[in-house]
Each structure stands twice: as structure tokens, then as C-alpha cells.
Write a protein that holds these residues in place. Structure first.
Motif, mmCIF file in Angstrom:
data_model
loop_
_atom_site.group_PDB
_atom_site.id
_atom_site.type_symbol
_atom_site.label_atom_id
_atom_site.label_comp_id
_atom_site.label_asym_id
_atom_site.label_seq_id
_atom_site.Cartn_x
_atom_site.Cartn_y
_atom_site.Cartn_z
ATOM 1 N N GLY A 90 -20.916 31.083 4.312
ATOM 2 C CA GLY A 90 -22.102 30.287 4.579
ATOM 3 C C GLY A 90 -21.745 28.975 5.235
ATOM 4 O O GLY A 90 -21.064 28.941 6.255
ATOM 5 N N ASP A 91 -22.187 27.880 4.638
ATOM 6 C CA ASP A 91 -21.912 26.542 5.178
ATOM 7 C C ASP A 91 -20.721 25.882 4.510
ATOM 8 O O ASP A 91 -20.588 24.657 4.540
ATOM 9 N N HIS A 92 -19.839 26.676 3.910
ATOM 10 C CA HIS A 92 -18.753 26.082 3.136
ATOM 11 C C HIS A 92 -17.382 26.577 3.575
ATOM 12 O O HIS A 92 -17.211 27.747 3.928
ATOM 13 N N ASN A 463 -17.696 30.178 13.144
ATOM 14 C CA ASN A 463 -19.065 29.825 13.546
ATOM 15 C C ASN A 463 -19.142 28.583 14.432
ATOM 16 O O ASN A 463 -19.923 27.664 14.198
ATOM 17 N N GLY A 464 -18.303 28.575 15.455
ATOM 18 C CA GLY A 464 -18.448 27.559 16.493
ATOM 19 C C GLY A 464 -17.412 26.474 16.541
ATOM 20 O O GLY A 464 -17.357 25.714 17.515
ATOM 21 N N GLN A 465 -16.559 26.378 15.504
ATOM 22 C CA GLN A 465 -15.551 25.315 15.471
ATOM 23 C C GLN A 465 -14.221 25.876 14.991
ATOM 24 O O GLN A 465 -14.141 26.984 14.444
ATOM 25 N N ILE A 466 -13.172 25.071 15.151
ATOM 26 C CA ILE A 466 -11.851 25.390 14.624
ATOM 27 C C ILE A 466 -11.590 24.481 13.431
ATOM 28 O O ILE A 466 -11.794 23.261 13.502
ATOM 29 N N ALA A 493 -20.722 31.301 24.567
ATOM 30 C CA ALA A 493 -20.816 32.691 24.105
ATOM 31 C C ALA A 493 -20.078 32.880 22.790
ATOM 32 O O ALA A 493 -20.540 33.595 21.889
ATOM 33 N N ALA A 494 -18.910 32.243 22.642
ATOM 34 C CA ALA A 494 -18.176 32.330 21.377
ATOM 35 C C ALA A 494 -18.963 31.686 20.244
ATOM 36 O O ALA A 494 -18.988 32.202 19.115
ATOM 37 N N ARG A 495 -19.630 30.576 20.542
ATOM 38 C CA ARG A 495 -20.383 29.877 19.498
ATOM 39 C C ARG A 495 -21.635 30.636 19.070
ATOM 40 O O ARG A 495 -22.183 30.359 17.994
ATOM 41 N N GLU A 496 -22.086 31.564 19.886
ATOM 42 C CA GLU A 496 -23.260 32.359 19.504
ATOM 43 C C GLU A 496 -22.934 33.397 18.439
ATOM 44 O O GLU A 496 -23.838 33.945 17.816
ATOM 45 N N ARG A 498 -22.131 34.395 14.953
ATOM 46 C CA ARG A 498 -22.290 33.771 13.630
ATOM 47 C C ARG A 498 -21.978 34.804 12.550
ATOM 48 O O ARG A 498 -22.514 35.908 12.552
ATOM 49 N N LEU A 499 -21.095 34.437 11.640
ATOM 50 C CA LEU A 499 -20.698 35.324 10.559
ATOM 51 C C LEU A 499 -21.138 34.743 9.219
ATOM 52 O O LEU A 499 -21.094 33.527 9.030
#
Length: 670
Positions: A90-92, A463-466, A493-496, A498-499
């Protein structure tokens, strides 16, 4: 004007900020026509929390020091407080540590917030997440069943802990499964046909514990009765009742299929000393795996198993079977593995020196402490190349290949990877025989005079960052910057993708929903292969052969695309018809055609985006596999007709303006 092999302009998706980022990302002081200066990673000033740094094609978005209780300020490299592996849900972000784990809220990646810290000593502290469950590896004898901090009291625990993290602010241990060699690392394995259970492959590399602490453990030789070495342990965890987690098998993945010997792989180093002339460190003798990366959707796993790299059939998760193995006289310790998204390649790492040694010095060869890239052909491993961090590090920096993950750029294989105090390196291994670096981040050594343990244990995309776990310094977040190696569209495209969760040793197959970013990324990638580029004015007919690119060109005459050729046009105008029969690819972006457009039998990809066509458009008989032809956000001053295309054309939700009738497969695209 016609010229050979330049890149096309990057437009539409690159705004002023991205252009500025591209300029900043260039090597400082490198003027046109001049040789670039020394790599800025060389000679960085030392320091624990104030070391100098160098960065290319990345942005450091945030850094958080290790929280109190997880660091020894008097000794930043204290092994009791090493920050280890990462997992995400999720967001963690869940950050393992030899003294427990920390949970960060990363809903705002540039401002991560510490949610809670759980003190639970035992090393190595690697973590994985599945739904509301967190799994944690425990290897050291100081581990206690109750997470207590006094190693002289309480019940000993070495194995895998299971926590309920449904309330991330208050994790609760709900199970603890003992194993004979503890858990150095572990890997989650899901069964596509059984969502009620999850399996944990335990890689234990410690010495065998005495039977007084766990019944059945023994350190007998391979010829003895059921030795605790030469196997992995498999734990089955009922998701709805994790307290019932238990060992269900101990597969002998190293057995000789002909003789049945359980120590059937590498039992001695290939030569008495490492090729560098020093002792083997660690020794490449296969009696365990260090890391296993599972890819359940392919029924496949890759094991980095001390003296060997192995390929494993995991179609029956409780009973994995080795299907191939390789060895390498340059590898000191097969450490970890990453499988390409399409399952055709695997990157193995060599942790020469065990992670504590300086192994990226000028005297260290590029095939030592490096990645080895293998192609997977008919479920067999075929060596392709080595890749090592391409800049030397000092003798004060522990540096060697370590943990990384894929960045989900469609059509490419890109790995972001930690190299301890060598920093982070982005490796493009799309061409497995010629991997190359396309970005990096590095800090100077912790100490100017001694090797103090530190650097990046892990660097993973989520999900969009390293996100990076820095052993001695804390937690870092990075963003990608557009560059000549990676365009704004490829990053978008990579940032789209979402897992819901991510564990590096549990790969899931990535797919890309059709979008403007994905379509433009495909265009950008094709543009790197231009064999002929036309700029300025071209009078007369033009025949496209190879990969012909119109970059701001003005063509006065018809354009014909030969069978098997490609046409890529951006910001171009054509005063005449454009026709392509059995072409590999046809892409028109931000272009004007004063005449009809006929695209028939395309086999690669076709796109007409944000363009104006003064005449009919016909798209027929395309067979582009999984890539939808795109006609989007364009004006067609005539009829639009599409038929026999597989798959059917789409408009990405951006309707076209069509003066004539829209018919067939394109009837709904206006």
C-alpha cells in the motif's frame, strides 16, 4: 536534409522542467565536442551524515536518518543495528534492521513519515509483506521468541517471524517458525491456483543449531541421516490463520539426479584461491541458497546458491525442483537474482567479500563482485555478459554487487541496484550481451581512513519512485529524471504501473495498460534505432527504408514505406500521400499530411497521434499482437476506415475529429 542515426526531438511529454532536468543531468563541464571530465563519483568527501554525493539522471527526493534505537552513533557501522532489506505494501515501506524493523508512510514519497518502530533483535531482519502479514528473517542466536532484548534469557528463536500489520502502528507477532539454520533470507511464493495459502522459502546460511534448541537439527555430513544442510526449508502459511504456519518440506535442490547425492553441486572452490590471488570470501561451496527469487506466474524461480546459480521449477510451490545449474570460476558467492519481466533473462549477483570488503577498487577486475547476466533459453541458463559498477571506489568503502529490482519501462530491461558504498546504479540490460549504466547516486565513504560498514543494502522501484535502505545512514527516496537514456514518456509509463505490494524476491508479471505515455515510450524507443533521419526540406518522393525518421521535416512529395521498414514522424509535414504496406511500424506524431494515409498489414505498431490528415485515413490488416494501433487526438479531413486489424485500433479516450464517416473498427474513434 538527410543524416544518419541521430535521435528524434523529444516533444509533447517533455515540459520546461523536464528539459531543465535533462540539462542538469549532463556531465558538468562537458562541452560539445569535448571529452567528458572525470566521473564525479571519484574523490567524494567522506562523512557519516554529511558525506559529499554525486548524482546522474536521478533526483534525491528525501532522506531520513535511522531512528533512535536502530543506530549506534558511536559506531555507525555497528552490526547490531544494520538497516537491511525493504518490502512495500500500500502506502507503506517496511525497512528491515538487525534490531527489528521500521515502517514509513510513503504516500507522499518526497516526505516519508516514520509510522512505528518495532524492536525485535535477531538479524538479519529481511522482511516481506503479503496482505496484512509481514514476514521477518531471524538468523542470529541472540534472537528470542518474544523479541526480547536480553540474549541470555528467554526461548531462543532462529527462523521466520510472522507479524499481523493490519494496524501498521501496532504490529503483532502471530507466529514464529523455527528452522535449523535460522533464516538469512526468505522468499514469498504464491500459488496461482491457491490464494488461501502462501509459501515461504527459507534460505539459512548460518551454522546448524544444536538439537537441544530444535529437535531434529544435526550437522552430519551429506552421507549421514537427514542432515540439516544441503536443503531449503518451505513454510506453508494459511493466510486466514497465520498462527498455523509450519514447515511442510525440505527440498534437496542440490542433489545429483544421477546418483542421488544430496551434495551434488559445487563442494569445493574451483581453484585454491580466488582469481584475485586472495582467499575465497565467502567460499563458494553449495550447501544452501542465499537468495531465491520466485516468479509464480511463470512457475519459475532463480536461486543464488553460494557456489552455483540454479533455475527452479516452482509449479508445485511446496515441492520445488531444480531444472538447471551453472557455476562461474570468477564468482566468490552467488548472492541474489532478478528475472526479467518476460522471463527470458536472469541477473545473478556475486557478493565477493560478503558485503564488508572493498571490492570495487581500481585493481578489482570487472568480472569480480559483479553481475552475471544469463539468457534463459528452453528453461536453461546461457551466459551473456558481466556488469560491474563502472567507476572505482576507495579502499575505505565496502562495495560489491547487491540487491536491486526492475524498473517497469515497457519494452526494456532496466535494473536499479544497490552496491553498498558504491551507491546506486541503474543498469540497462535489454541487450543482455551489452549492459550499460544509465544513472547513479553515490556518497563518499563514511570514514576517510577505515572501512566502516555502510552503503545501500537495497535499492528498489515501487509505484513511481526508487527507495533505498542505507545500512548506516537511513532511508532514501529517489525520482527518475529524463535523459538521453530514458525519456519523459518512458518514465511516465513506468510510473503508471501500480502494485498493491512489492517484495523483491517475489516477482509479479508487469503489464501496461494502453496510454499516451506507453505509446510515446514505444515511439521514443524506436527513434533510438533511426537509420536515416530527414530534417528541413525534402523535395520529391521519399521512400522509407530501414527506420526512417522525419524530425521536423517538410517533405514535398509522397512518402512510401517499404515492407519491413519503419516510418517515425514528429513535427513533420508531408505534401502528398503516405502509404505503408507490410511495414514494421508507422508512427505520426504532431504532424500534418496533405493527402491520404494508407497503412496496411503493419506487423509492429502503428500510431497517428495529435496529427492532421487532409484526406482519408485507412488502417487495414494490421497484426500487431498485443499492441493496439492508435488513432487519437487527431483531425481527419475525410473518411476514417479500419478493418481486419488485430487488435482493433483505439483512441486512448481522446476522440478524433473526422470530417467524413468513421467506419468499421474505427466507427467509435471520433
Amino acid at each position: 536534409m538527410i543524416r544518419s542515426k541521430p535521435s528524434l526531438r523529444r516533444r509533447r511529454l517533455i515540459g520546461a522542467a523536464a528539459v531543465a532536468a535533462l540539462v542538469v543531468a549532463l556531465v558538468p563541464g562537458a562541452a560539445s565536442g569535448q571529452e567528458p571530465g572525470p566521473d564525479p563519483r571519484i574523490g567524494l568527501g567522506p562523512g557519516w551524515l554529511d558525506a559529499q554525493s554525486a548524482i546522474s539522471n536521478l533526483d534525491l527526493l528525501a532522506h531520513r536518518d535511522k531512528p533512535a534505537g536502530f543506530v549506534n552513533p558511536a559506531n555507525p557501522g555497528d552490526f547490531g543495528f544494520v538497516a537491511s532489506d525493504l518490502a512495500f505494501g500500500g502506502d507503506h515501506a517496511f525497512v528491515g534492521n538487525y534490531n527489528g524493523f521500521n515502517i514509513y508512510d510513503v504516500s507522499q514519497p518526497a516526505d516519508p513519515t516514520l509510522v512505528t518502530s518495532v524492536v525485535c533483535p535477531g538479524g538479519q531482519g529481511d522482511v516481506s509483506v503479503h496482505g496484512n502479514l509481514l514476514f521477518m528473517s531471524v538468523e542470529e542466536t541472540r534472537g528470542r521468541l518474544d523479541c526480547g532484548t536480553d540474549p541470555t534469557a528467554g526461548t531462543r528463536f532462529q527462523g521466520v517471524r510472522v507479524f499481523d500489520v493490519s494496524d501498521v502502528a501496532n504490529p503483532v507477532q502471530v507466529a514464529a517458525v523455527q528452522t535449523c539454520r535460522g533464516s538469512h533470507t526468505h522468499s514469498l511464493v504464491t500459488d496461482p491456483d491457491d490464494s488461501a495459502n502462501v509459501y515461504v522459502y527459507v534460505s539459512g546460511t548460518a551454522g546448524v543449531r544444536p538439537s537441544s534448541t530444535m529437535a531434529g537439527c544435526n550437522n552430519t555430513p551429506a552421507s549421514g541421516v537427514d542432515p540439516a544442510r544441503w536443503r531449503i526449508d518451505v513454510i506453508k502459511v494459511p493466510v486466514a490463520a497465520p498462527e498455523q504456519a509450519a514447515l511442510v518440506s525440505g527440498p534437496r535442490l542440490f542433489a545429483d539426479p544421477a546418483t542421488g547425492r544430496i551434495d551434488g553441486l559445487q563442494n569445493t572452490p574451483p581453484v585454491p584461491t580466488h582469481p584475485s590471488g586472495g582467499t575465497w570470501s565467502p567460499s563458494p561451496v553449495t550447501d544452501a541458497c542465499h537468495d531465491i527469487t520466485a516468479y509464480p506466474e511463470l512457475g519459475l524461480a532463480a536461486g543464488a546458491c553460494e557456489g552455483n546459480g540454479i533455475l527452479i521449477d516452482i509449479s508445485d510451490p511446496a515441492n520445488p525442483v531444480r531444472i538447471d545449474e551453472v557455476a562461474d570460476p570468477n564468482f566468490a558467492y552467488w548472492h541474489s537474482a532478478t528475472i526479467s519481466n518476460d522471463g527470458t533473462k536472469v541477473v545473478f549477483t556475486d557478493e565477493w567479500g560478503g558485503g564488508t570488503g572493498a571490492r570495487c577498487r581500481t585493481t578489482d577486475q570487472p568480472q569480480w563482485g559483479a553481475n552475471a547476466i544469463f539468457d534463459i533459453v528452453d528453461r536453461k541458463l546461457r551466459f551473456a555478459s558481466y556488469y560491474k559498477l563502472p567507476v572505482p571506489q576507495t579502499a575505505q568503502e565496502n562495495c560489491v554487487a547487491h540487491n536491486g529490482s526492475l524498473i517497469p519501462v515497457p519494452g526494456r530491461d532496466i535494473l536499479v541496484q544497490a552496491w553498498y558504498q558504491g551507491g546506486i546504479s541503474l543498469m540497462d540490460f535489454t541487450d543482455s550481451a551489452h549492459p550499460r549504466e544509465i544513472g547513479y547516486f553515490d556518497r563518499g565513504p563514511i570514514s576517510p581512513t577505515a572501512t566502516v560498514l555502510g552503503g545501500f543494502w537495497s535499492a528498489y522501484w515501487y509505484n513511481g519512485q526508487i527507495y533505498g535502505s542505507e545500512i548506516a545512514r537511513g532511508f532514501d527516496v529517489f525520482g527518475l529524471r529524463p535523459s538521453e537514456h530514458l525519456t519523459a514518456a518512458e518514465i511516465a509509463a513506468a510510473r503508471e504501473v501500480r502494485l498493491p505490494e512489492f517484495n523483491p524476491q517475489h516477482q509479479t508479471k508487469i503489464g501496461w495498460a494502453p496510454s499516451f505515455a506507453v505509446a510515446r515510450a514505444r515511439f521514443d524507443q524506436l527513434s533510438r534505432t533511426c537509420t536515416t533521419t530527414v530534417t528541413g526540406r525534402h523535395n520529391g518522393p521519399l521512400t522509407a527504408t530501414g527506420v526512417t525518421c522525419l524530425d521536423g521535416a517538410r517533405v514535398n512529395g509522397p512518402v512510401t514505406v517499404r515492407p519491413g521498414a519503419s516510418l517515425l514522424a514528429i513535427d513533420a509535414s508531408v505534401s502528398g500521400p503516405v502509404s505503408a504496406a507490410n511495414a514494421a511500424a508507422v508512427h505520426l506524431y504532431d504532424s500534418t499530411v496533405r493527402g491520404p494515409v494508407s497503412i496496411t498489414g503493419t506487423r509492429g505498431s502503428a500510431a497517428v497521434v495529435s496529427s492532421e490528415i487532409h484526406g482519408p485515413v485507412t488502417l487495414t490488416g494490421g497484426g500487431t499482437g498485443t499492441i493496439e494501433p492508435i488513432i487519437a487526438d487527431s483531425t481527419v479531413r475525410g473518411p476514417l476506415s479500419c478493418s481486419g486489424n488485430s487488435p482493433a485500433p483505439i483512441n486512448l479516450g481522446a476522440a478524433n475529429t473526422v470530417s467524413g464517416p468513421a467506419a468499421g473498427q474505427c466507427a467509435t474513434l471520433d
